[in-house]
Design an enzyme around this catalytic site. Structure first.
Site, PDB file in Angstrom:
ATOM      1  N   GLY A  37     -18.450  19.124  67.994  1.00  0.00           N
ATOM      2  CA  GLY A  37     -19.313  20.504  68.951  1.00  0.00           C
ATOM      3  C   GLY A  37     -19.237  19.591  69.914  1.00  0.00           C
ATOM      4  O   GLY A  37     -18.374  19.058  70.410  1.00  0.00           O
ATOM      5  N   LEU A  39     -22.467  29.332  74.359  1.00  0.00           N
ATOM      6  CA  LEU A  39     -21.485  30.475  73.703  1.00  0.00           C
ATOM      7  C   LEU A  39     -20.994  31.188  74.976  1.00  0.00           C
ATOM      8  O   LEU A  39     -21.901  31.284  76.035  1.00  0.00           O
ATOM      9  CB  LEU A  39     -21.761  31.520  73.311  1.00  0.00           C
ATOM     10  CG  LEU A  39     -21.615  31.325  71.368  1.00  0.00           C
ATOM     11  CD1 LEU A  39     -23.204  32.262  70.711  1.00  0.00           C
ATOM     12  CD2 LEU A  39     -21.196  31.194  70.942  1.00  0.00           C
ATOM     13  N   HIS A  90     -13.776  58.404  59.684  1.00  0.00           N
ATOM     14  CA  HIS A  90     -12.463  57.948  57.845  1.00  0.00           C
ATOM     15  C   HIS A  90     -11.488  58.343  58.715  1.00  0.00           C
ATOM     16  O   HIS A  90     -11.425  58.962  59.319  1.00  0.00           O
ATOM     17  CB  HIS A  90     -13.275  58.916  57.247  1.00  0.00           C
ATOM     18  CG  HIS A  90     -12.342  58.193  56.090  1.00  0.00           C
ATOM     19  ND1 HIS A  90     -12.978  57.063  55.092  1.00  0.00           N
ATOM     20  CD2 HIS A  90     -11.907  59.444  55.627  1.00  0.00           C
ATOM     21  CE1 HIS A  90     -11.917  57.419  53.926  1.00  0.00           C
ATOM     22  NE2 HIS A  90     -11.608  58.019  54.365  1.00  0.00           N
TER      23      HIS A  90
END
Length: 467
Positions: A272, A320, A445
């Site tokens: 972190g 972030l 699609h």
């Protein structure tokens, strides 16, 4: 006053705050202690890591998938030096772009360490030359964060490294031990696993990317093992990390209390980051930090001093870049009398592995903990024509919706282009769409986004069409 708004720190939060303040008509300055603008994100974080992720993914595909695509090539070799060089070019172009934006918006760039003399006076101490002082009506602290380490895992920048050094290695590790299975550990672990390093991830908790939905964690664990051979040691507590010269020895305890010893040539400490406030002289203005080193603010991001605000990694919340940007814009717009807001629940999280992982809203674990009534719809990429065409069939889309109203409460994706797809989820949730709403929208699609439609259909009375 010399300036109406002064921003300390030029990362994504800082430079965006400065631009928005300038757009709103404020005379603005930005203070940056390094020679280049952009902060951690642009220089040693988001941008360079994505450059290496893309380069190594190209290599991985060439080595493993080109033949199946009908592309015959000699066995590819990883040129780490060139990958690092390309990464540096990407960083330079991006940082140069920030300098251009400062000039375009008539923002004064002041290089040096910015520290408070009083609430309206900032001392700027450059690396060379004399210090000077400026006066300002309002201040935005945007100094970001730096890699965290532990007393028994001290970063020495040689064999025990942080993400910064991992972006500049001169050789491909034989065995990279990654301490921490979060976003940074998984991304940089993937970089080196793709080009031949043995990678072992040691994680204290019982799963990797623990802040994300557990289904996504399971998917990333499975695909990382299958595609890259990454070894995971979850529920392992590291007790020591020692540099032995050309070898690093990591000792840990498994969940039964047994000692485990892992030897490698590098150990990446990726546990972190911690807020960076050194040199600000906060004590001169009476601003205090909490137990985790974060500057305390109210809901408007104002500190205990009425003209000083703080944003990004230096305050509470997810570390972030895009969260920092939103906060920078919000503070600047408040200065102009506007009433912006941020829905922190709808700030997405992303892991740029391949497949990518992205999520927004509530996780299933949070909904269970809250006692919420919810339903789940999921759809695997292997059932999607577009994914089969590109050979990206790992992963799934998971939709969490309110059991009674059908409102979407969370969207979680492991799969190709998840980082880009999650924006559609944020849009739907910002407008409080129901799963039925999204399922009735026409999706082109073949596209990856059809998986989101199908997952929404699955959440709506189990109506998925292609599974």
């Amino acid at each position: 006053m010399d300036y109406q708004v002064t921003v300390i720190g030029s990362g994504p939060g800082g430079y965006v705050a400065a631009i928005r303040a300038a757009q709103l008509g404020f005379k603005t300055a930005i203070i940056e202690k390094y020679n280049t603008l952009g902060g951690t994100c642009l220089n040693v974080g988001c941008i360079p890591s994505k450059a290496l992720l893309d380069s190594t993914e190209h290599f991985h595909n060439a080595a493993n998938h080109f033949k199946e695509h009908g592309i015959d090539i000699n066995t590819p070799k990883a040129n780490l030096k060139q990958m690092i060089s390309r990464k540096a070019d990407v960083v330079k172009q991006t940082c140069d772009g920030i300098e251009f934006l400062m000039k375009k918006n008539k923002i004064d760039v002041l290089h040096g360490v910015g520290s408070f003399v009083d609430k309206n006076t900032i001392k700027i101490t450059p690396s060379e030359g004399d210090a000077k002082q400026i006066t300002t009506e309002k201040v935005i602290i945007a100094t970001g964060s730096k890699p965290a380490d532990l007393p028994f895992a001290k970063i020495d920048k040689d064999r025990i490294i942080s993400s910064t050094e991992a972006l500049e290695l001169k050789e491909i590790p034989k065995h990279l031990i990654v301490m921490g299975g979060g976003v940074i550990g998984m991304e940089l672990g993937s970089v080196y696993a793709r080009i031949g390093a043995k990678v072992t991830v040691v994680e204290y908790l019982d799963r990797i990317i623990p802040t994300m939905d557990s289904t996504m964690s399971k998917e990333l664990t499975r695909t990382s093992k299958k595609n890259l051979g990454i070894d995971f040691k979850t529920s392992h507590k590291v007790t020591s990390v020692e540099n032995k010269g050309k070898e690093v020895v990591v000792k840990a305890e498994d969940k039964k209390g047994n000692e485990v010893e892992i030897k490698g040539d590098y150990c990446l400490v990726a546990i972190g980051r911690k807020p960076y406030t050194e040199g600000l002289s906060l004590e001169n203005v009476g601003i205090k930090t909490d137990e985790r080193g974060r500057i305390e603010t109210d809901e408007h991001l104002k500190t205990s001093v009425d003209n000083i605000y703080a944003i990004g990694d230096v305050v509470k919340g997810a570390m972030l870049a895009h969260k920092a940007e939103e906060e920078g814009v919000m503070v600047a717009e408040q200065f102009a009398g506007q009433k912006p807001h941020i829905n922190y629940r709808l700030i997405p999280g992303v892991v740029y592995t391949w497949p990518e992982v992205a999520g927004v809203g509530y996780t299933e674990e949070e909904l269970k903990e809250n006692g919420s009534e919810y339903k789940v719809g999921s759809f695997p990429f292997k059932a999607l024509g577009r994914a089969r065409a590109s050979m990206d069939t790992d992963g799934q889309v998971k939709i969490l919706a309110d059991k009674n109203t059908d409102e979407i409460l969370g969207i979680h994706i492991t799969g190709p282009r998840a980082a880009d797809m999650i924006a559609a989820g944020v849009t739907a949730m910002e407008y409080r769409a129901a799963a039925e709403d999204v399922s009735r929208m026409s999706h082109a699609h073949p596209t990856y986004m059809e998986a989101v439609k199908e997952a929404c259909l699955a959440a709506t009375d189990n109506r998925a069409l292609h599974v």
